[in-house]
Design a protein around this motif. Structure first.
Motif, PDB file in Angstrom:
ATOM      1  N   TYR A 173       1.073  -1.023  -0.246  1.00 57.44           N
ATOM      2  CA  TYR A 173       0.236  -0.202  -0.162  1.00 57.44           C
ATOM      3  C   TYR A 173       0.869   0.793  -0.177  1.00 57.44           C
ATOM      4  CZ  TYR A 173      -4.140  -2.377  -0.004  1.00 57.44           C
ATOM      5  OH  TYR A 173      -5.629  -2.786  -0.015  1.00 57.44           O
ATOM      6  N   THR A 174       0.915   2.293  -0.807  1.00 56.57           N
ATOM      7  CA  THR A 174       1.185   3.285  -1.024  1.00 56.57           C
ATOM      8  C   THR A 174       1.061   3.730   0.267  1.00 56.57           C
ATOM      9  OG1 THR A 174      -0.582   4.480  -1.738  1.00 56.57           O
ATOM     10  CG2 THR A 174       0.719   3.606  -3.690  1.00 56.57           C
ATOM     11  N   ALA A 179      -2.834  10.884  -1.692  1.00 51.19           N
ATOM     12  CA  ALA A 179      -4.176  10.778  -1.331  1.00 51.19           C
ATOM     13  C   ALA A 179      -4.341   9.627  -0.230  1.00 51.19           C
ATOM     14  CB  ALA A 179      -4.329  10.545  -2.817  1.00 51.19           C
ATOM     15  N   SER A 180      -5.417   8.993  -0.543  1.00 53.21           N
ATOM     16  CA  SER A 180      -5.904   7.892   0.186  1.00 53.21           C
ATOM     17  C   SER A 180      -4.980   6.637  -0.414  1.00 53.21           C
ATOM     18  CB  SER A 180      -6.864   7.252  -0.079  1.00 53.21           C
ATOM     19  OG  SER A 180      -8.078   8.144   0.449  1.00 53.21           O
ATOM     20  N   PRO A 181      -4.159   5.853   0.433  1.00 58.36           N
ATOM     21  CA  PRO A 181      -3.476   3.984  -0.360  1.00 58.36           C
ATOM     22  C   PRO A 181      -3.857   3.784  -1.125  1.00 58.36           C
ATOM     23  CG  PRO A 181      -3.703   4.292   1.868  1.00 58.36           C
ATOM     24  CD  PRO A 181      -4.707   4.946   1.642  1.00 58.36           C
ATOM     25  N   ASN A 182      -3.737   3.613  -2.292  1.00 58.05           N
ATOM     26  CA  ASN A 182      -3.947   2.681  -2.862  1.00 58.05           C
ATOM     27  C   ASN A 182      -2.920   1.293  -3.024  1.00 58.05           C
ATOM     28  OD1 ASN A 182      -5.650   3.243  -4.642  1.00 58.05           O
ATOM     29  ND2 ASN A 182      -4.348   5.439  -5.427  1.00 58.05           N
ATOM     30  N   GLY A 183      -3.676   0.236  -3.433  1.00 53.27           N
ATOM     31  CA  GLY A 183      -2.316  -1.683  -3.034  1.00 53.27           C
ATOM     32  C   GLY A 183      -1.624  -2.103  -4.496  1.00 53.27           C
ATOM     33  N   THR A 184      -1.344  -1.381  -4.691  1.00 54.70           N
ATOM     34  CA  THR A 184       0.228  -1.758  -5.654  1.00 54.70           C
ATOM     35  C   THR A 184       0.309  -3.534  -5.743  1.00 54.70           C
ATOM     36  OG1 THR A 184       1.476   0.052  -5.331  1.00 54.70           O
ATOM     37  CG2 THR A 184       2.550  -1.076  -6.355  1.00 54.70           C
ATOM     38  N   VAL A 185       0.278  -4.265  -6.771  1.00 53.74           N
ATOM     39  CA  VAL A 185       0.375  -5.530  -6.706  1.00 53.74           C
ATOM     40  C   VAL A 185       1.369  -6.113  -7.224  1.00 53.74           C
ATOM     41  CG1 VAL A 185      -0.548  -7.661  -8.411  1.00 53.74           C
ATOM     42  CG2 VAL A 185      -2.329  -5.377  -7.489  1.00 53.74           C
ATOM     43  N   ILE A 186       2.178  -6.947  -5.928  1.00 59.44           N
ATOM     44  CA  ILE A 186       4.073  -6.375  -6.667  1.00 59.44           C
ATOM     45  C   ILE A 186       3.973  -8.084  -7.145  1.00 59.44           C
ATOM     46  CG2 ILE A 186       6.149  -6.606  -6.153  1.00 59.44           C
ATOM     47  CD1 ILE A 186       5.411  -3.956  -4.853  1.00 59.44           C
ATOM     48  N   SER A 187       4.361  -8.369  -8.271  1.00 58.74           N
ATOM     49  CA  SER A 187       4.457  -9.658  -8.402  1.00 58.74           C
ATOM     50  C   SER A 187       6.400 -10.451  -7.786  1.00 58.74           C
ATOM     51  CB  SER A 187       4.499 -10.226  -9.545  1.00 58.74           C
ATOM     52  OG  SER A 187       6.255  -9.516 -10.174  1.00 58.74           O
ATOM     53  N   LYS A 568       6.312  11.127   4.494  1.00 57.64           N
ATOM     54  CA  LYS A 568       6.558  12.412   3.723  1.00 57.64           C
ATOM     55  C   LYS A 568       5.758  13.380   4.283  1.00 57.64           C
ATOM     56  CE  LYS A 568       7.728   9.221  -0.272  1.00 57.64           C
ATOM     57  NZ  LYS A 568       6.807   8.701  -1.118  1.00 57.64           N
ATOM     58  N   ILE A 569       4.962  14.083   3.979  1.00 55.48           N
ATOM     59  CA  ILE A 569       4.326  15.117   4.732  1.00 55.48           C
ATOM     60  C   ILE A 569       3.100  14.986   4.245  1.00 55.48           C
ATOM     61  CG2 ILE A 569       3.020  17.609   4.501  1.00 55.48           C
ATOM     62  CD1 ILE A 569       5.818  17.536   6.480  1.00 55.48           C
ATOM     63  N   GLN A 570       1.311  15.033   4.356  1.00 55.55           N
ATOM     64  CA  GLN A 570       0.285  15.226   4.308  1.00 55.55           C
ATOM     65  C   GLN A 570      -0.416  15.501   3.987  1.00 55.55           C
ATOM     66  OE1 GLN A 570      -0.610  11.340   6.896  1.00 55.55           O
ATOM     67  NE2 GLN A 570      -0.769   9.870   4.827  1.00 55.55           N
ATOM     68  N   ARG A 571       0.181  16.205   2.662  1.00 57.02           N
ATOM     69  CA  ARG A 571      -0.009  18.009   2.708  1.00 57.02           C
ATOM     70  C   ARG A 571      -1.742  17.749   2.210  1.00 57.02           C
ATOM     71  NH1 ARG A 571       4.425  17.516  -0.416  1.00 57.02           N
ATOM     72  NH2 ARG A 571       6.032  19.048   0.680  1.00 57.02           N
ATOM     73  N   HIS A 572      -2.530  16.252   1.770  1.00 57.75           N
ATOM     74  CA  HIS A 572      -3.903  17.003   1.670  1.00 57.75           C
ATOM     75  C   HIS A 572      -4.997  16.588   2.613  1.00 57.75           C
ATOM     76  CE1 HIS A 572      -2.267  12.543   1.741  1.00 57.75           C
ATOM     77  NE2 HIS A 572      -3.688  12.143   1.599  1.00 57.75           N
ATOM     78  N   VAL A 573      -3.945  16.043   4.364  1.00 53.78           N
ATOM     79  CA  VAL A 573      -4.404  16.017   4.979  1.00 53.78           C
ATOM     80  C   VAL A 573      -5.121  16.948   6.092  1.00 53.78           C
ATOM     81  CG1 VAL A 573      -4.719  14.916   6.996  1.00 53.78           C
ATOM     82  CG2 VAL A 573      -4.201  13.597   5.036  1.00 53.78           C
ATOM     83  N   CYS A 574      -3.254  18.027   5.509  1.00 53.80           N
ATOM     84  CA  CYS A 574      -3.663  19.523   6.251  1.00 53.80           C
ATOM     85  C   CYS A 574      -4.232  19.766   6.062  1.00 53.80           C
ATOM     86  CB  CYS A 574      -1.606  19.673   6.468  1.00 53.80           C
ATOM     87  SG  CYS A 574      -0.597  18.618   7.061  1.00 53.80           S
ATOM     88  N   ARG A 575      -4.157  19.712   4.461  1.00 52.18           N
ATOM     89  CA  ARG A 575      -4.932  20.850   3.723  1.00 52.18           C
ATOM     90  C   ARG A 575      -7.177  20.725   4.400  1.00 52.18           C
ATOM     91  NH1 ARG A 575      -9.061  21.304  -0.208  1.00 52.18           N
ATOM     92  NH2 ARG A 575      -8.876  23.171  -1.565  1.00 52.18           N
TER      93      ARG A 575
END
Length: 592
Positions: A173-174, A179-187, A568-575
């Protein structure tokens, strides 16, 4: 022997089985349980045996090809559970245990999105959160397995799973910085490919020694710290992130004690050490063995390289050990990096030109210059190009654009999100149709093959028709007054009467906040306890360096700024918190 690892097989299961067969008694992992001297070891044979035995616990849950949620702190138990899932043919989804009396938002998002039906964890964590999780819509039927609570199963009954290199190994998960975390599919193939890239870039051998503290739920902690030593066949010592954060000198003491050759972390970790480790605590350090100090996961700052090198050079640290690099979960981890033992490449560029997406070199570090650290060249098996995100045409060498990536490490897409997968993982150049490329969302440029990263595409603030990088404004604010904490500023844009306006949210030092609360005007320097003076310094610096006027300045208490697990700063959450009026401001009594 590490050079023969390519013959081990096509999966991570094959890799561990190969290590257990060829180096059965080698200690692969040592966990520093107290962050200092309490060592717990795990050999390749023990890891293989315990993973086979634990996979027997999963057999009745029919997890082959399905997601399993791992909720562990960084520990040997996590490593065993990780491989037990792979040994069962399951797909690993790792999540940080929710903190006591704290929101479980990220955990809930990951649990729901992954569709996991089984959760593996430790009994103290299960007993603390299972009932609360069961009350959440969609998570009522999770099956909880406490790996420390049952009898050891018979490892001999294990049978290899039906998997290959294209099988999904994990969903990473990113960070959720934009933005909200996305699940990156890794083989399995993605992991092994990137592991080889890291080994070759860092010049790892069986005699290398690693030390780390990064959370194993983060891509740098998982791929770079946990799996890389297994791939390259060297020993890895690690502590929990909490032990580092409480006493950062523990990290450097471990590097010194175990003669580590490789260690690193996000940019903030180096600033944190320089700020928090008192000179008296440094006396016994010997960092001369540290030949590669990787710096990634967030923008690499030249000031950090200079400060850390100056502070710790007398203890054996060499500036040319710094290894700035660039990567992201969507490309498994590493994309680009420099040359080991070569000094970091630091260049000055015209700041106004960069804001207009042009690359113009500038001599000296003047107010009109922006100093950037190069993140090396695209490593083998990767291609990096710079593309105009609007026209989808490749940029000339003197233009800033979006960083696009192709190669064997690029992940398969986002879990259960086909539309977003198409937007991010299926970039094709207009006209030629060349692709597909991974669209990183990062802005940068190439200069003689060296990658320079400017910022995030989503975090460019457009004010008065001019582009401004959030990170530039944040750095200006950090440096304008001693009360403002490093790496703890968020510059965001909000709409005011139909126009975008700048809002700056800045954490202040705990001592400053306490002084403001008690109005200690008897201090030797009254400006250090004046909210008005700090705000005036910010206004003046932002106006002078960026020709901007901030609509609002919010001084907040320490630990208010939302961050990811890698800092990392979560700017979208701060906003969002600003717009919702949820920020607790540091204000003087006269202002309150």
């Amino acid at each position: 022997m590490s050079l023969e690892v390519e013959s081990a097989g096509a999966t991570l299961v094959d890799l561990l089985r190969w290590r257990a067969l060829n180096q059965p008694d080698q200690i692969g992992y040592t966990f520093l349980a107290d962050g200092d001297n309490e060592e717990i070891h795990l050999t390749y044979t023990e890891l293989d045996r315990r993973a086979r035995a634990m996979s027997a616990m999963l057999r009745s849950s029919n997890v082959a090809g399905r997601t399993v949620l791992l909720v562990f702190p960084s520990s040997l138990e996590f490593i065993v559970a990780f491989f037990a899932c792979l040994y069962s043919g399951a797909i690993v989804v790792a999540a940080q245990p929710p903190r006591p009396n704290r929101p479980m938002d990220r955990f809930v998002v990951i649990a729901r999105d992954s569709g996991a039906s089984v959760v593996m964890t430790l009994e103290p964590i299960r007993s603390r959160i299972a009932s609360s999780v069961a009350a959440i819509n969609g998570l009522e039927n999770l099956r909880w397995i406490a790996t420390d609570g049952g009898a050891d199963q018979d490892a001999a009954v294990w049978t290899p799973p039906d998997i290959n290199g294209e099988s999904i190994a994990l969903i990473q998960y990113t960070s959720g910085s934009t933005a909200s975390p996305n699940g990156t599919v890794i083989s399995h193939r993605n992991v092994l490919s990137n592991s080889r890239v890291i080994r070759d870039a860092f010049q790892h051998t069986a005699s290398s020694i690693g030390v780390g503290w990064l959370p194993m739920t983060h891509d740098m902690g998982l791929i770079g710290n946990m799996l890389q030593p297994l791939y390259a066949g060297f020993r890895y010592f690690f502590m929990s992130p909490e032990h580092f954060l409480v006493r950062p000198v523990r990290w450097l003491h471990a590097i010194s004690r175990y003669r580590a050759t490789t260690s690193g972390g996000p940019n903030f970790a180096y600033d944190y050490c320089a700020e928090k480790i008192a000179p008296a605590k440094r006396a016994e350090l010997d960092l001369s063995s540290w030949s590669l100090a990787f710096n990634g996961a967030e923008q690499v700052r030249p000031q950090t390289i200079d400060r850390f090198s100056a502070e710790f050079s007398r203890y054996g640290f060499r500036r040319d050990a710094f290894y700035p690099c660039y990567g992201l979960a969507e490309s498994t981890l590493l994309v680009s990096g420099g040359t080991k033992r070569a000094p970091p490449i630091v260049e000055s560029f015209d700041a106004d030109a960069l804001r207009s997406k042009y690359v113009v070199m500038k001599k000296g570090c003047t107010d009109s210059a922006r100093v950037l650290v190069g993140c090396g060249r695209a490593r083998a098996a990767h291609q990096v190009i710079i593309v105009d995100p609007e026209t989808r045409q490749q940029c000339p060498a003197d233009k800033v654009g979006e960083i696009w990536i192709a190669g064997a490490s690029v992940a398969q897409g986002y879990w259960q999100h086909s539309e977003t997968t198409g937007q991010v993982f299926e970039g094709y150049l207009d006209g030629t149709g060349q692709g597909p490329y991974l669209r990183s969302g990062d802005l940068g440029f190439l200069q003689d093959g060296e990658l320079f990263v400017c910022g995030r595409l989503k975090e460019v603030i457009v004010l008065g028709g001019t582009n401004h990088f959030s990170v530039d404004i944040e750095m200006t604010v950090e440096q304008c007054h001693p009360a403002i904490r490093a790496n703890c500023v968020a510059a965001v844009a909000v709409e005011v009467r139909g126009a975008e306006r700048l809002v700056v949210i800045a954490e202040v030092d705990r001592r400053f906040a306490a002084a403001v609360a008690s109005q200690q005007h008897e201090a030797k320097d009254p400006s250090l306890v004046s909210v008005a003076n700090v705000k005036a310094a910010i206004h003046e610096a932002v106006s002078r360096n960026h020709d901007l006027s901030a609509h609002d300045l919010c001084l907040v208490k320490q630990s208010t700024i939302s961050k990811t697990s890698s800092g990392k700063i979560q700017r979208h959450v701060c906003r969002e918190r600003y717009l919702a009026g949820n920020l607790v401001l540091v204000e003087s009594r006269a202002q309150g």
